[in-house]
Design a protein around this motif. Structure first.
Motif, PDB file in Angstrom:
ATOM      1  N   PRO A  28       0.831  -1.213   0.000  1.00 33.72           N
ATOM      2  CA  PRO A  28       0.000   0.000   0.000  1.00 33.72           C
ATOM      3  C   PRO A  28       0.858   1.254   0.000  1.00 33.72           C
ATOM      4  CG  PRO A  28       0.095  -0.946   2.195  1.00 33.72           C
ATOM      5  CD  PRO A  28       0.781  -1.931   1.288  1.00 33.72           C
ATOM      6  N   ALA A  29       0.363   2.296  -0.634  1.00 40.00           N
ATOM      7  CA  ALA A  29       1.112   3.551  -0.684  1.00 40.00           C
ATOM      8  C   ALA A  29       1.098   4.259   0.658  1.00 40.00           C
ATOM      9  CB  ALA A  29       0.548   4.464  -1.763  1.00 40.00           C
ATOM     10  N   TYR A  30       0.023   4.084   1.426  1.00 41.28           N
ATOM     11  CA  TYR A  30      -0.079   4.776   2.714  1.00 41.28           C
ATOM     12  C   TYR A  30      -0.957   3.984   3.661  1.00 41.28           C
ATOM     13  CZ  TYR A  30      -4.613   6.665   1.035  1.00 41.28           C
ATOM     14  OH  TYR A  30      -5.887   6.822   0.547  1.00 41.28           O
ATOM     15  N   LEU A  31      -0.793   4.245   4.957  1.00 45.55           N
ATOM     16  CA  LEU A  31      -1.641   3.690   5.998  1.00 45.55           C
ATOM     17  C   LEU A  31      -2.297   4.841   6.746  1.00 45.55           C
ATOM     18  CD1 LEU A  31       0.386   0.795   7.722  1.00 45.55           C
ATOM     19  CD2 LEU A  31      -1.292   0.629   5.873  1.00 45.55           C
ATOM     20  N   VAL A  32      -3.604   4.746   6.957  1.00 47.34           N
ATOM     21  CA  VAL A  32      -4.331   5.728   7.748  1.00 47.34           C
ATOM     22  C   VAL A  32      -4.343   5.230   9.192  1.00 47.34           C
ATOM     23  CG1 VAL A  32      -6.485   6.984   8.050  1.00 47.34           C
ATOM     24  CG2 VAL A  32      -5.744   6.333   5.747  1.00 47.34           C
ATOM     25  N   LEU A  33      -3.587   5.901  10.066  1.00 49.96           N
ATOM     26  CA  LEU A  33      -3.401   5.467  11.447  1.00 49.96           C
ATOM     27  C   LEU A  33      -4.415   6.186  12.331  1.00 49.96           C
ATOM     28  CD1 LEU A  33       0.510   5.613  11.628  1.00 49.96           C
ATOM     29  CD2 LEU A  33      -0.978   3.866  10.606  1.00 49.96           C
ATOM     30  N   HIS A  34      -5.332   5.425  12.888  1.00 52.18           N
ATOM     31  CA  HIS A  34      -6.427   6.006  13.669  1.00 52.18           C
ATOM     32  C   HIS A  34      -5.968   6.238  15.102  1.00 52.18           C
ATOM     33  CE1 HIS A  34     -10.582   7.016  14.483  1.00 52.18           C
ATOM     34  NE2 HIS A  34     -10.551   6.258  15.574  1.00 52.18           N
ATOM     35  N   HIS A  35      -6.214   7.459  15.605  1.00 55.31           N
ATOM     36  CA  HIS A  35      -5.785   7.835  16.957  1.00 55.31           C
ATOM     37  C   HIS A  35      -6.948   8.505  17.666  1.00 55.31           C
ATOM     38  CE1 HIS A  35      -3.080   9.199  20.160  1.00 55.31           C
ATOM     39  NE2 HIS A  35      -3.675  10.373  20.072  1.00 55.31           N
ATOM     40  N   ASP A  36      -7.424   7.873  18.758  1.00 48.61           N
ATOM     41  CA  ASP A  36      -8.571   8.388  19.496  1.00 48.61           C
ATOM     42  C   ASP A  36      -8.283   8.255  20.990  1.00 48.61           C
ATOM     43  OD1 ASP A  36     -10.970   9.063  20.638  1.00 48.61           O
ATOM     44  OD2 ASP A  36     -12.195   7.762  19.364  1.00 48.61           O
ATOM     45  N   PRO A  37      -7.956   9.348  21.670  1.00 47.69           N
ATOM     46  CA  PRO A  37      -7.653   9.268  23.111  1.00 47.69           C
ATOM     47  C   PRO A  37      -8.772   8.663  23.935  1.00 47.69           C
ATOM     48  CG  PRO A  37      -7.025  11.413  22.221  1.00 47.69           C
ATOM     49  CD  PRO A  37      -7.801  10.713  21.143  1.00 47.69           C
ATOM     50  N   ARG A  38     -10.012   8.758  23.477  1.00 49.96           N
ATOM     51  CA  ARG A  38     -11.125   8.178  24.234  1.00 49.96           C
ATOM     52  C   ARG A  38     -11.004   6.656  24.332  1.00 49.96           C
ATOM     53  NH1 ARG A  38     -16.093   9.847  20.858  1.00 49.96           N
ATOM     54  NH2 ARG A  38     -14.683   8.873  19.351  1.00 49.96           N
ATOM     55  N   ALA A  39     -10.309   6.048  23.373  1.00 52.30           N
ATOM     56  CA  ALA A  39     -10.108   4.599  23.375  1.00 52.30           C
ATOM     57  C   ALA A  39      -8.780   4.212  24.032  1.00 52.30           C
ATOM     58  CB  ALA A  39     -10.156   4.072  21.945  1.00 52.30           C
ATOM     59  N   GLY A  40      -8.124   5.178  24.706  1.00 50.44           N
ATOM     60  CA  GLY A  40      -6.858   4.892  25.360  1.00 50.44           C
ATOM     61  C   GLY A  40      -5.651   4.974  24.452  1.00 50.44           C
ATOM     62  N   HIS A  41      -5.826   5.514  23.253  1.00 48.00           N
ATOM     63  CA  HIS A  41      -4.701   5.636  22.331  1.00 48.00           C
ATOM     64  C   HIS A  41      -3.733   6.704  22.846  1.00 48.00           C
ATOM     65  CE1 HIS A  41      -7.585   4.150  18.912  1.00 48.00           C
ATOM     66  NE2 HIS A  41      -7.368   3.239  19.850  1.00 48.00           N
ATOM     67  N   ASP A  42      -2.430   6.404  22.749  1.00 45.95           N
ATOM     68  CA  ASP A  42      -1.416   7.293  23.296  1.00 45.95           C
ATOM     69  C   ASP A  42      -0.156   7.211  22.448  1.00 45.95           C
ATOM     70  OD1 ASP A  42      -0.427   4.792  23.930  1.00 45.95           O
ATOM     71  OD2 ASP A  42      -0.738   4.985  26.099  1.00 45.95           O
ATOM     72  N   ARG A  43       0.942   7.711  22.996  1.00 44.88           N
ATOM     73  CA  ARG A  43       2.199   7.686  22.248  1.00 44.88           C
ATOM     74  C   ARG A  43       2.603   6.264  21.892  1.00 44.88           C
ATOM     75  NH1 ARG A  43       7.928  10.731  23.053  1.00 44.88           N
ATOM     76  NH2 ARG A  43       9.222   9.178  21.997  1.00 44.88           N
ATOM     77  N   ALA A  44       2.445   5.337  22.827  1.00 43.64           N
ATOM     78  CA  ALA A  44       2.841   3.950  22.571  1.00 43.64           C
ATOM     79  C   ALA A  44       2.036   3.351  21.419  1.00 43.64           C
ATOM     80  CB  ALA A  44       2.670   3.115  23.829  1.00 43.64           C
ATOM     81  N   SER A  45       0.741   3.664  21.358  1.00 40.65           N
ATOM     82  CA  SER A  45      -0.073   3.117  20.266  1.00 40.65           C
ATOM     83  C   SER A  45       0.310   3.746  18.934  1.00 40.65           C
ATOM     84  CB  SER A  45      -1.556   3.308  20.562  1.00 40.65           C
ATOM     85  OG  SER A  45      -1.898   4.673  20.695  1.00 40.65           O
ATOM     86  N   LEU A  46       0.655   5.035  18.951  1.00 40.41           N
ATOM     87  CA  LEU A  46       1.149   5.650  17.717  1.00 40.41           C
ATOM     88  C   LEU A  46       2.443   4.983  17.257  1.00 40.41           C
ATOM     89  CD1 LEU A  46       0.639   9.510  18.198  1.00 40.41           C
ATOM     90  CD2 LEU A  46      -0.400   8.069  16.440  1.00 40.41           C
TER      91      LEU A  46
END
Length: 647
Positions: free
Chosen positions: A283-301
């Motif tokens: 794939p040319a690109y990946l859309v990385l979903h980031h939502d703090p409400r779901a606990g997403h943080d630096r580690a998940s990024l």
């Protein structure tokens, strides 16, 4: 399940769907399916797409009714259908009786009467009528209102974000073939919405105005009693159809846009286990979903960025902003920008959306508190200097159309779609391609010359803007608003994805993202907590993998027009690389299609169909194996063909 049935190959499920019953009364015909009517025709021409008595829950999900006492009588001049049905779940139930009568004089009536014994919470219970869009968009219609007033208007051509027609008692319009169709609605007040907002191939006239409170409760003993009467007159002017489909590459349309995939933090680790296959997909690109409400943080990024680096894909950040005021949003975005800087400024494209915009706000409702859009985008540009800033909606085109962004503050406008917000059956899913041209025309108007992108889109829904969540699907069935839809793993899913990319790529999208790396929207089979018949025992890649892999390799190649109708048997895409032209073609239906390729030079052909399903699942390069000299092809149900000419 280790046995590979034809149904698993075609649909990803062994769920049995009773075929519709064709009803006839003289020149009038209709298909009876699950107690409702579809494809109402006069002398072969479609006059209405559907008339249905539906029961929905508080999240806009449509219940599948349990039908009993079904009786059908039919002769050359009339047909009559009677039935009883129960819709609901373990918490509530609604029972109704229906009677359908069709006559050779062109009159069709559908009466529904229902009640609940324990009370019933619903967003809609009653009739909906679907008008087709091809040949109807922009055409005149006469409205009769509930007070008796009559006025003339037209069906919308550009997709209407709200209700184009309200306070309805009857609608009269002419079909492209010259028939006059009057639809009378008794028992409540009806209004219309433009269902192309959700990629449905219809305008929908429905019961109970949205301005009234919802969900609402039907009390014990309260009766719902409604009747739809359709009257058809005139003689249809229809042409003959059928025969083979001829393919000929036409005018140049510009470079093929890059193809992307979606990725969420919860899938990043499992995706790493499938990295070899995904790297081959390229794939040319990946859309990385980031939502703090779901606990997403630096580690998940970091986990998602690791996956993007492993694939050599450009990481796009899709960031949900939780603050609902300008100052709080600016602070949140600034902190996110600092995190990205600490990670080496990996993002070339940053998409942002306020969390409240992930939920639907119906026409006439008060918009929830959210940061002012221009201020949000400007804060993003300050926090991410030198990158491309995108906005719009992470949810559907519907929401983009209702809340249009200030495009002068953006570099690109984005949105997604799903073909099964309102209906989950195979035909409805595939018919959504008929709405794509209107989506493209409308989004170009919204973007006002700015770039626009679409996705990540899939058959299943990533999120539910209209309720608490998407539907779990432990029984692996077809149903509206599925999170895990079985067709993602099937040939039907591969065909739908090919048609989707072809439509939006040739329609002007700057980039198209489809599905995800793994999971319910994935291209590669991986361990999961949802059913994956046959793949659970064998693993491998889904049919859609081969489509995405082929399209990704055409990035930048000159697209060429094929002029295949949106409602036709085939969907496809052609692109020229040097002296060669490559076609990717899908049969969009369950019956065979004959295809003739108009090309003077040698042909190389690869086929993906039910016969080679298992082999393709185990072979990443299945569609690279081209046979020679096949100018005429027979494509089986939902089969994919890669055709290369001019080598």
């Amino acid at each position: 399940m280790s046995h590979l049935s034809r149904s698993i190959a075609l649909y990803g499920t062994d769920e049995e769907i009773p075929p519709p019953r064709l009803l006839r009364a003289g020149k009038l015909s209709a298909e009876l399916e699950a107690g409702n009517l579809r494809y109402i025709r006069w002398q072969g021409e479609e006059v209405l797409r559907a008339v249905s008595f539906i029961v929905r829950d508080k999240d806009w999900g449509t219940y599948n009714p349990e039908i009993s006492d079904l009786q059908v009588t039919e002769d050359s001049e009339s047909f009559t259908v009677t039935l009883r049905a129960v819709a609901g779940d373990s918490a509530q139930r609604f029972s109704y009786d229906a009677r359908i009568e069709g006559r050779a004089d062109g009159t069709l009536t559908f009466h529904g009467r229902g009640r609940t014994h324990g009370g019933f919470l619903t967003n809609r219970t009653g009739f909906v009528i679907l008008h087709p869009i091809e040949g109807i968009a922009g055409a005149p219609v006469t409205i009769e209102h509930t007070g008796g007033e009559i006025n003339e208007t037209v069906f919308p051509e550009i997709i209407d974000p709200v209700q184009p027609m309200m306070d309805l008692r009857a609608l009269t319009h002419n079909t492209p073939g010259g028939l006059t169709v009057r639809t009378l609605m008794d028992g409540d007040t009806f209004e219309m919405e433009d269902q192309r907002n959700w990629t449905d191939a219809s305008y929908k006239t429905y019961v109970r105005p949205l301005a009234l409170p919802w969900p609402y409760r039907i009390e014990p003993g309260e009766e719902i009693d409604q009747t739809i009467t359709v009257t058809v007159s005139g003689a249809a002017r229809t042409g003959a159809a059928g025969g083979s489909v001829s393919l000929r590459a036409g005018a140049a349309l510009g470079p093929t846009p890059p193809l992307g995939l979606g990725l969420r933090p919860e899938d990043a680790r499992t995706a790493q286990e499938a990295v070899a296959s995904l790297r081959d997909l390229n794939p040319a690109y990946l859309v990385l979903h980031h939502d703090p409400r779901a606990g997403h943080d630096r580690a998940s990024l970091e986990s998602m960025l690791e996956m993007a680096r492993a694939l050599g894909a450009d990481p796009w950040l899709e960031a949900v902003i939780t603050a609902t005021d300008d100052a709080g949003a600016a602070e949140e975005i600034s902190a996110l920008g600092q995190t990205a800087h600490d990670l080496g400024d990996p993002f070339g494209t940053v998409l942002v959306s306020p969390a409240p915009d992930l939920k639907c706000t119906l026409p006439g409702s008060v918009w929830p508190d959210a940061p002012e859009a221009a201020a949000l985008y400007d804060a993003t540009r300050r926090a991410f200097p030198g990158v491309r800033i995108g906005g719009g909606m992470f949810s559907y085109f519907t929401e983009l159309n209702r809340k249009r962004p200030p495009v002068q503050h953006l570099d690109l406008v984005s949105f997604t779609t799903s073909p099964m917000v309102h209906a989950g059956d195979d035909r409805s899913v595939m018919e959504t391609r008929e709405a794509h041209p209107a989506i493209i025309k409308s989004v170009a108007q919204i973007a006002e010359g700015a770039l626009w992108t679409v996705g990540p889109s899939a058959i299943g829904i990533r999120d539910n803007p209209y309720g608490a969540a998407a539907k779990d699907n432990p029984d692996n069935i077809r149903q509206a608003m599925n999170w895990n839809d079985p067709r993602q793993r099937s040939l039907l899913g591969a065909a739908w994805n090919l048609g989707y990319f072809a439509d939006f790529a040739t329609g002007g999208a700057a980039a198209v993202a489809l599905g995800a790396c793994i999971g319910p929207f994935g291209a590669v089979s991986a361990a999961s907590d949802f059913p994956r018949p046959w793949f659970e025992a064998h693993g491998g890649v889904y049919p859609v993998f081969h489509v995405l892999r082929g399209l990704a390799r055409l990035n930048g190649a000159e697209m060429q027009a094929l002029d295949l109708p949106a409602s036709g048997a085939l969907a496809g895409f052609a692109a020229r690389q040097g002296a060669a032209t490559e076609y990717w073609i899908a049969n969009m239906g369950p019956t065979q299609v004959e295809v003739v390729v108009a090309a003077a030079n040698a042909l190389g052909v690869a086929i993906l169909d039910a016969d080679c399903f298992a082999e393709a699942a185990a072979s990443l390069d299945h569609m690279d194996r081209l046979s020679d000299n096949q100018s005429a092809l027979t494509l089986d149900a939902f089969a994919i063909a890669r055709i290369r000419t001019g080598d």
